[in-house]
Design an enzyme around this catalytic site. Structure first.
Site, PDB file in Angstrom:
ATOM      1  N   SER A  11      -9.631  -0.885   7.616  1.00  0.00           N
ATOM      2  CA  SER A  11      -9.077  -0.818   6.005  1.00  0.00           C
ATOM      3  C   SER A  11      -8.837  -1.864   5.221  1.00  0.00           C
ATOM      4  O   SER A  11      -8.140  -2.028   4.277  1.00  0.00           O
ATOM      5  CB  SER A  11      -7.961   0.873   6.019  1.00  0.00           C
ATOM      6  OG  SER A  11      -9.161   1.836   5.876  1.00  0.00           O
ATOM      7  N   LYS A  59       0.346  -1.300   0.094  1.00  0.00           N
ATOM      8  CA  LYS A  59      -0.025   0.037  -0.256  1.00  0.00           C
ATOM      9  C   LYS A  59       1.302   1.628   0.017  1.00  0.00           C
ATOM     10  O   LYS A  59       1.331   1.614   1.012  1.00  0.00           O
ATOM     11  CB  LYS A  59      -1.297   0.065   1.509  1.00  0.00           C
ATOM     12  CG  LYS A  59      -1.850   1.269   1.084  1.00  0.00           C
ATOM     13  CD  LYS A  59      -2.410   1.089   2.562  1.00  0.00           C
ATOM     14  CE  LYS A  59      -3.805   1.466   2.954  1.00  0.00           C
ATOM     15  NZ  LYS A  59      -4.560   1.813   3.148  1.00  0.00           N
ATOM     16  N   SER A  88     -10.106   1.670   3.112  1.00  0.00           N
ATOM     17  CA  SER A  88      -8.786   2.259   2.190  1.00  0.00           C
ATOM     18  C   SER A  88      -7.699   0.814   1.829  1.00  0.00           C
ATOM     19  O   SER A  88      -7.893   2.352   0.291  1.00  0.00           O
ATOM     20  CB  SER A  88      -8.490   3.423   3.215  1.00  0.00           C
ATOM     21  OG  SER A  88      -7.517   2.950   3.823  1.00  0.00           O
TER      22      SER A  88
END
Lengths: 489, 100
Positions: free
Chosen positions: A184, A85, A160
């Site tokens: 997330s 990420k 997210s």
């Protein structure tokens, strides 16, 4: 040779990769190239990645192949292609946090989790899309572009960490790293139909994770199987002198714990997590719960009475911490600086207004408001007290049960654009995941079948355990997977 | 609606955000709805409850403390590599001290 051509090098498990390398049936470089080829072909539709680190990946792959050729011992993740990420730093590569304010930021050092992955032989393919600064539940708040759910490209992958989840679901990486502040990792895992885990607060070092809400932030793995998740957690977990919040508690052998089955364990089902649930999601979760009965677990109803207050509590605490953490983006030391400005203060204000997207500004505004003079006691202090109550609910429940089972998300993947105009509705989608974040306990989301109606979207089941009981969590998740829980129908 | 446009502008000033008029108009009802929702916490009596100041874990006595030994850190060029504007080994900012 024929078997090699027939074999899809992007659809493997970590154990299969280990065997292929050991038997010289594939090289780390072939695994890497197979992934880049698939990314080239598929990622124009999925858009899971923000940037690729092909040079770094190929260099690491060649290192692994040299070790194989020399007969040297290999790390636990040798040759495993990984996506990371974009809120997690990898030295010399961009780390944008999917924000315009960090569009050209190049990380000057490695996050500890990234360093540990590479030391174990993993190959970092690239950095994945997410909601800006990890603020969101759909990856639509990315400052660059939304990511699409590989199960249905018109829908969100969740967020997210939507890029990291979509990459693994679409075979654009074997496993990936995400970050979880209020769900997330677990929520996008559920919406994409894979496994995703958040360890106990402090289990995995956050050094090199761009801070959003420091009392809630975690790094954790995504994988297509519980075993792959366990193998990644094994490598990234443990004390790190560079993160004073990382726990000085030994890391058990998670993989060894996997195959103990689940007979005799007590599984708690909290009634509060089944109100307002999408009925199809509810059906799947019920079938998943029934499966635990068949595995020899005793399934008992429990109550976590303060659940209903978790969203309000969470959005006070996380925005307060975010407003403080994001004060550092001022256009001075790194990141974007507005070219037009009258003076220093004007430069800060224009830089921040132009650099941040709407959701980030909203949260900075909320956080600044709840911390501002005259409001602190009413909001922040109150929320910290409610956080105590929510944590106490869990601690009392775990006196009686070994794990808690809930849906991960109240609904499957929604359409891109469906919720963007109503921030409060988007926040309420986090209802089942924020509780564990507030309490600091570990949680995993595993696939639990697909919805009956077209387009048959994945449903995720969340398993929670007490602090530092990740081994138990993985053991139960593995028993569920082995019994066919991922495909319940 | 409890929140006013003036409140939004005041908070934006505290947060160093230069909001446009459109942004103020957009954020006002959104922030108001969220603030109204979080009033929900007032249903709970928390007078006897300690705030959870830290997500603690049972570990060593002073888990946050380490020995104070010098360690390698960033070189100047590394620290400056992402600076939007730099010069002579410093970060450059707009002038903050006026000359007579």
């Amino acid at each position: 040779m024929d078997s090699k051509i027939a074999m899809d090098l992007t659809a493997l498990t970590i154990d299969q990769i280990r065997d292929l390398l050991a038997s010289r049936k594939a090289t780390a470089l072939e695994l890497t190239e197979a992934h880049f080829a698939r990314i080239e072909q598929k990622d124009k539709d999925v858009r899971a990645y923000l940037s690729l680190c092909s040079e770094r990946a190929r260099e690491q792959a060649r290192n692994i192949d040299r070790k194989v050729a020399a007969g040297e011992p290999l790390g636990l993740l040798a040759g495993v292609p990984v996506a990371v990420k974009d809120v997690i730093l990898a030295r010399g590569t961009r780390a944008t946090c999917a924000s315009r304010i960090l569009e050209n930021y190049v990380a000057p050092y490695d996050a500890t989790a990234v360093r540990r992955l590479e030391e174990a032989g993993a190959i970092i393919l690239g950095k994945t899309n997410c909601d800006e600064f990890a603020m969101g539940s759909s990856t639509e708040n990315s400052g660059f572009y939304p990511t699409h759910n590989p199960n249905d490209l018109t829908r969100v992958p969740g967020g997210s960490s939507g890029g990291s989840a979509a990459a693994v679901a679409a075979n654009l990486a074997i496993v990936s790293l995400g970050s979880d502040t209020g769900g997330s990792i677990r929520q996008p895992a559920a919406l994409c139909g894979i496994a995703g885990m958040m360890g106990t607060y402090g289990r995995v070092s956050r050094f090199g994770l761009v801070a959003f809400a420091s009392s809630l932030d975690h790094i954790g793995p995504f994988g297509r199987s519980v075993r792959d998740v366990a193998r990644v957690l094994q490598v990234i977990a443990g004390r790190d002198p560079k993160d004073s919040t990382s726990a000085d508690i030994p890391v058990p052998d998670y993989v060894q714990a996997l195959d103990a089955g689940a007979p005799g364990l007590k599984v708690g089902v909290p009634s509060e997590y089944f109100k307002g649930l999408n009925p199809e999601t509810g059906d799947n979760i019920q079938k998943g719960i029934d499966l635990f009965g068949k595995l020899g677990c005793s399934v008992v109803p429990i109550s976590l009475p303060h659940t209903d207050y978790a969203i309000a509590c969470y959005y006070i605490i996380c925005t307060a911490e975010a407003s403080s953490n994001l004060a550092r983006y001022d256009g001075v030391r790194y990141g974007f600086r507005s070219p037009e400005h009258d003076d220093l203060r004007d430069m800060y204000k224009k830089t921040r207004d132009r650099g941040f997207g709407p959701e980030v500004k909203r949260r900075i505004m909320l956080g600044t408001h709840v911390l501002s003079s005259g409001y602190y006691d009413a909001y922040y202090l109150k929320a910290q007290k409610v956080r105590t109550l929510i944590t106490r609910d869990f601690l009392e429940a775990f006196d009686d049960v070994d794990v808690i089972v809930t849906p991960t998300s109240p609904l499957p993947a929604f359409k891109i654009g469906e919720k963007v105009d109503d921030p409060l509705q988007m926040y309420l989608a986090d209802i089942y995941t924020v509780t564990a974040s507030l309490a600091g306990i570990p949680g995993i989301s595993v696939p639990c079948g697909r919805t009956k109606c077209e387009p048959h979207l994945p449903v995720g089941m969340q398993l929670l355990a007490k602090h530092f009981d990740e081994a138990r969590l993985l053991q139960v998740a593995q028993a569920f997977e082995k019994a066919g829980g991922f495909e319940v129908a | 609606m409890a929140l006013t446009e003036k409140d939004v502008r005041y908070v934006a000033e505290l947060a160093h955000l230069e909001l446009t008029a459109d942004e103020v108009t957009e954020f006002l009802p959104q922030l108001d709805a969220i603030l109204e929702y979080i009033q929900k916490l007032n249903e709970l009596d928390t007078t006897q409850v300690e705030p959870m100041a830290q997500v603690t874990y049972p570990a060593a006595e002073n888990p946050a403390l380490r020995s104070d030994r010098p360690q390698p850190t960033f070189q100047q060029d590394e620290a400056l590599m992402n600076a939007p504007e730099q010069g002579a080994g410093y970060f450059r900012v707009p002038r903050v001290i006026e000359r007579e």
